[in-house]
Write an enzyme that holds these catalytic residues in place. Structure first.
Site, PDB file in Angstrom:
ATOM      1  N   ASN A  46      21.634 -12.227  -6.189  1.00 15.05           N
ATOM      2  CA  ASN A  46      21.080 -11.060  -6.227  1.00 15.05           C
ATOM      3  C   ASN A  46      19.882 -11.257  -5.020  1.00 15.05           C
ATOM      4  OD1 ASN A  46      19.322  -9.092  -6.747  1.00 15.05           O
ATOM      5  ND2 ASN A  46      19.004  -9.473  -8.974  1.00 15.05           N
ATOM      6  N   HIS A  61      20.531   0.328 -13.158  1.00 12.43           N
ATOM      7  CA  HIS A  61      20.828  -0.407 -14.304  1.00 12.43           C
ATOM      8  C   HIS A  61      21.936  -0.547 -14.875  1.00 12.43           C
ATOM      9  CE1 HIS A  61      15.938  -0.122 -15.031  1.00 12.43           C
ATOM     10  NE2 HIS A  61      16.200  -1.033 -14.159  1.00 12.43           N
ATOM     11  N   LEU A  92      14.339  -1.466 -21.258  1.00 11.03           N
ATOM     12  CA  LEU A  92      12.894  -1.407 -20.871  1.00 11.03           C
ATOM     13  C   LEU A  92      12.345  -2.495 -20.215  1.00 11.03           C
ATOM     14  CD1 LEU A  92      11.731   0.375 -24.343  1.00 11.03           C
ATOM     15  CD2 LEU A  92      12.540   1.407 -22.315  1.00 11.03           C
ATOM     16  N   ARG A 110       5.903   2.686 -11.431  1.00 10.62           N
ATOM     17  CA  ARG A 110       6.610   4.005 -11.166  1.00 10.62           C
ATOM     18  C   ARG A 110       6.235   5.037 -12.077  1.00 10.62           C
ATOM     19  NH1 ARG A 110      12.477   1.614 -11.093  1.00 10.62           N
ATOM     20  NH2 ARG A 110      11.874  -0.336 -10.127  1.00 10.62           N
ATOM     21  N   GLU A 130      22.297  -9.613 -17.237  1.00  8.97           N
ATOM     22  CA  GLU A 130      23.074  -8.578 -16.087  1.00  8.97           C
ATOM     23  C   GLU A 130      23.966  -9.845 -15.252  1.00  8.97           C
ATOM     24  OE1 GLU A 130      19.248  -6.673 -15.568  1.00  8.97           O
ATOM     25  OE2 GLU A 130      20.349  -5.413 -14.249  1.00  8.97           O
TER      26      GLU A 130
HETATM   27  P1  AMP Z   1      11.963  -7.287 -17.020  1.00 11.93           P
HETATM   28  O1  AMP Z   1      11.793  -6.364 -15.883  1.00 11.93           O
HETATM   29  O2  AMP Z   1      13.208  -7.101 -17.916  1.00 11.93           O
HETATM   30  O3  AMP Z   1      12.007  -8.881 -16.678  1.00 11.93           O
HETATM   31  O4  AMP Z   1      10.755  -7.027 -17.942  1.00 11.93           O
HETATM   32  C1  AMP Z   1       9.526  -7.479 -17.597  1.00 11.93           C
HETATM   33  C2  AMP Z   1       8.605  -6.688 -18.691  1.00 11.93           C
HETATM   34  O5  AMP Z   1       8.628  -7.156 -19.876  1.00 11.93           O
HETATM   35  C3  AMP Z   1       6.885  -6.779 -18.113  1.00 11.93           C
HETATM   36  O6  AMP Z   1       6.298  -5.701 -18.352  1.00 11.93           O
HETATM   37  C4  AMP Z   1       6.639  -7.881 -19.249  1.00 11.93           C
HETATM   38  O7  AMP Z   1       5.352  -7.658 -19.684  1.00 11.93           O
HETATM   39  C5  AMP Z   1       7.343  -7.304 -20.602  1.00 11.93           C
HETATM   40  N1  AMP Z   1       7.484  -8.384 -21.472  1.00 11.93           N
HETATM   41  C6  AMP Z   1       8.027  -9.654 -21.445  1.00 11.93           C
HETATM   42  N2  AMP Z   1       7.762 -10.331 -22.517  1.00 11.93           N
HETATM   43  C7  AMP Z   1       6.951  -9.517 -23.142  1.00 11.93           C
HETATM   44  C8  AMP Z   1       6.552  -9.620 -24.484  1.00 11.93           C
HETATM   45  N3  AMP Z   1       6.649 -10.890 -25.413  1.00 11.93           N
HETATM   46  N4  AMP Z   1       5.756  -8.603 -25.282  1.00 11.93           N
HETATM   47  C9  AMP Z   1       5.510  -7.591 -24.437  1.00 11.93           C
HETATM   48  N5  AMP Z   1       6.057  -7.040 -23.095  1.00 11.93           N
HETATM   49  C10 AMP Z   1       6.833  -8.220 -22.556  1.00 11.93           C
END
Ligand code: AMP
Length: 395
Positions: A7, A178, A207, A239, A381
């Site tokens: 990636n 995504h 999310l 965003r 992914e």
């Molecule tokens: P990703 O793009 O899938 O890696 O997700 C990143 C997002 O997930 C960030 O906003 C992190 O703060 C959130 N995140 C990861 N672990 C947690 C958690 N335990 N509680 C709340 N948000 C989380």
């Protein structure tokens, strides 16, 4: 068979070496600061070993890929083992790619053409592909597109009501992103629930730092919240998500903000960060809200509400919704965000159960009385890219 999943960003290269059909991760790591002047930084983990970040000489993606291949040969691959194929994440496949493709000169040319629609991403993805072709001649490369899963959307879902020539001549339409994650989660739901894939009707909420909601009917995407670019849809880390398009004109014409600056405001300075003025990271925003920060609380409410509006409309498009599925960093980890989203959907009769609060649980998290089941499924992914690569190169 060993698949090296790549990636590439403009100055970074994330990799995972995945063994198939076992689906085991043999190694993973990252090269950062490629081509920024000075040393690049390399880190890798495999088995119990975690190599700390260390400087390496890699002034371009080819040198970075060569370094990664040598490191894998030295520390991970055993006598007689080799990298059998490369699987590349490619952000934009335009209308050309409905599925993943073995890369040849024609495919590479198409990826270059699609670069018009993703000028920040496709050139970096291409740099990774060309680097692998140079570093390991003869080893097959496969492109897995973020947009491909969404290519089944009907025209009524993907067209914008602009003069038609902008679609015909400039390719302006909803593409969605995504897709690799939405596809992985859809398949995982089919496997976990025992439903045939072509009967799966779900709403998938990916999310994370970027977020998108997809309506899946009969195992296929029929609508998704992101658009021509990943800026559209729900409120995200930095965003804005959906806004009145006239705001862009207002900023340029009435506030005198240059178009490039507006682009930066909407993509990098909005969302959780822009409204909370705390952080783009959900954990920080949740922490600030708990500590009484009103703007942090407000953006959490706005985010849950924006997600709920998409989920509600997608549920009403499906004849019967098998499940609402949450995935990615926030979707998998924030029990609160799942509660807030479901709390906004009063008309759907959703009731979360005790499992919603269980960390790391994968499966149904709603109470038996919930009118629509709510699930959590961790996305993967890299594994999806490896599986698609495996499928194509084993043919
Ligand atoms: P990703 O793009 O899938 O890696 O997700 C990143 C997002 O997930 C960030 O906003 C992190 O703060 C959130 N995140 C990861 N672990 C947690 C958690 N335990 N509680 C709340 N948000 C989380």
């Amino acid at each position: 068979m060993f698949i090296l999943v790549i990636n590439c960003g403009s100055s970074s290269l994330k990799f995972q070496l995945i063994s198939l059909p076992e689906r085991t991760v043999a190694a993973k790591g990252l090269v950062e600061r490629i081509g920024l002047g000075g040393d690049a930084m390399f880190k890798m983990s495999y088995g119990e070993t975690k190599l700390p970040s260390s400087p390496i000489k890699a002034s371009n993606h080819t040198e970075a890929v060569s370094y990664v291949i040598e490191a894998l040969k030295k520390d991970v691959l055993k006598e007689g083992q080799k990298i059998d194929a490369f699987g590349h994440r490619v952000v934009h496949g335009g209308e050309k790619f409905f599925s993943s493709a073995v890369i040849d000169d024609d495919v590479l040319k198409c990826i270059e053409e699609c670069g018009k629609l993703a000028p920040l991403h496709n050139p970096a993805n291409m740099a990774g592909i060309v680097a692998c072709q140079k570093a390991a001649p003869g080893v097959p490369n496969v492109a897995v597109f973020d947009t491909a899963f969404h290519q089944t959307m009907p025209p009524k879902a993907f067209q914008y009501a602009l003069p038609y020539k902008f679609y015909k001549e400039n390719g302006i339409r909803r593409y969605g992103f995504h897709g690799t994650s939405h596809k992985f989660v859809t398949r995982a739901y089919a496997e976990m629930s025992g439903k045939p894939l072509d009967e799966v009707n779900i709403v998938v909420c990916h999310l994370g730092n970027g977020s998108s909601i997809t309506c899946v009917k009969g195992g296929k995407c029929v609508d998704t919240s992101m658009g021509l670019t990943p800026l559209a849809g729900v409120v995200m880390g930095t965003r804005s998500g959906d806004i009145d398009p006239a705001i862009v004109l207002y900023m340029i014409e009435n506030l005198g903000i240059a178009p490039a600056e507006v682009n930066k405001i909407l993509n990098k300075q909005s969302g959780f960060l822009g409204v909370s003025e705390v952080s783009s990271d959900m954990r920080d925003v949740e922490g600030a809200a708990e500590g009484g920060n009103a703007q942090a609380k407000l953006v959490l409410e706005m985010t849950a509400y924006s997600i709920a509006k998409y989920v509600g409309s997608y549920v009403s498009l499906l004849p019967k919704t098998d499940a609402i599925v949450f995935t990615a960093g926030i979707g998998e980890n924030s029990a609160e965000m799942r509660e807030w989203v479901c709390g906004n959907l009063a008309g759907l009769g959703l009731e979360l159960g005790e499992k919603n609060r269980e960390r790391g649980f994968a499966g149904c998290v709603s109470a038996p009385s919930s009118k629509i089941p709510v699930w959590v499924i961790p996305t993967n992914e890299e594994l999806m890219i490896a599986l698609e690569t495996y499928e194509l190169v084993s043919k």
